[in-house]
Design an enzyme around this catalytic site. Structure first.
Site: not given
Length: 262
Positions: A121-122, A139
């Site tokens: 994520h991200d 992440g």
């Protein structure tokens, strides 16, 4: 016409260009958009608020756009954006972002993402990168353009990897890697400038020599990082043909939050 295998399951709200191909048993969710000439192989799952550009190829068993593997995620409609002309091999997993960061995981264009690559994520991944088998980003990792991640390399969350860097096989990376630097080991250590990669991309001898000198200022001179940045500024002025590349290294030091591999 769109070429869709009869066993594929595509939500009626998904937006696929007329030239997209979808293989057997693949599943595409309602908030997915796929650009022209992209080929999605068999047994691929694409979900979430995912936007995919043109001329990409997804091989079998990849999971694209799944929710972030983050306990703070509360089901917010975060997304994943993928550019053009990416090659995504078997069993890759790319997750959507979180509300606590950018909200979007981004992957640029012209990347080779080989089997079992995980992009969490991200993460913000540039263009023209190569991720070898089982390369893994936790992440919030930022990866620049032309980076090479060797097989089984693993990157700690919030790390940054600068343009043209090279991360060796089985490397455990817990700090940032400046542009042009070759890092490997467990934990990672710097091992000079990625000279071979720079030659392949057309960097001149003068540019490479200036980057070698920049590396020596950061790693071999005994200077503090603040002192090294001052010397890098002088090197930029003394080597105008390499000023942009040296400036990229100096600017990276200014934005490093986790500290650089040293």
């Amino acid at each position: 016409m769109t070429i869709i295998h009869p066993t594929a399951i595509i939500d009626s709200r998904a937006e696929l260009d007329d030239s997209v191909e979808v293989g057997a048993y693949s599943i595409i969710g309602p908030n997915v958009r796929v650009g022209a000439r992209t080929r999605i192989g068999p047994h691929v799952v694409i979900d979430g608020h995912t936007t995919i550009g043109c001329d990409n190829q997804f091989f079998q068993f990849s999971s694209i756009g799944g929710p972030p593997q983050d306990k703070k995620h509360g089901g917010e409609p975060t997304g994943l954006e993928i550019g053009d002309r990416n090659l995504v091999r078997e069993f890759c997993t790319f997750n959507c972002g979180t509300a606590q960061d950018a909200g979007v995981t981004r992957i640029g264009s012209d990347n080779w993402l080989l089997a079992y690559v995980h992009i969490a994520h991200d993460c913000q991944v540039g263009s023209n990168t190569i991720f070898s088998n089982n390369a893994t980003l936790a992440g919030h990792v930022h990866v620049g353009d032309w980076v090479i991640m060797s097989g089984f390399a693993a990157v700690h969350q919030f790390c940054k990897i600068g343009d043209h860097a090279f991360v060796g096989m089985n490397t455990s990376l817990t700090q940032d890697v400046p542009p042009f630097v070759l890092a490997s080991g467990h934990p990672a250590e710097p091992h000079g400038i990625n000279i071979e990669g720079l030659k392949r991309r057309g960097f001149s001898r003068e540019q490479i020599n200036a980057l070698r000198n920049a590396y020596k200022l950061i790693y071999k001179s005994g200077l503090t990082l603040e002192q090294a940045k001052q010397e890098l500024a002088a090197l930029e002025a003394a080597a105008p043909e390499a000023a942009a590349a040296v400036g990229l290294m100096r600017g990276f030091l200014d934005t490093s939050n986790r500290g650089i591999v040293r």
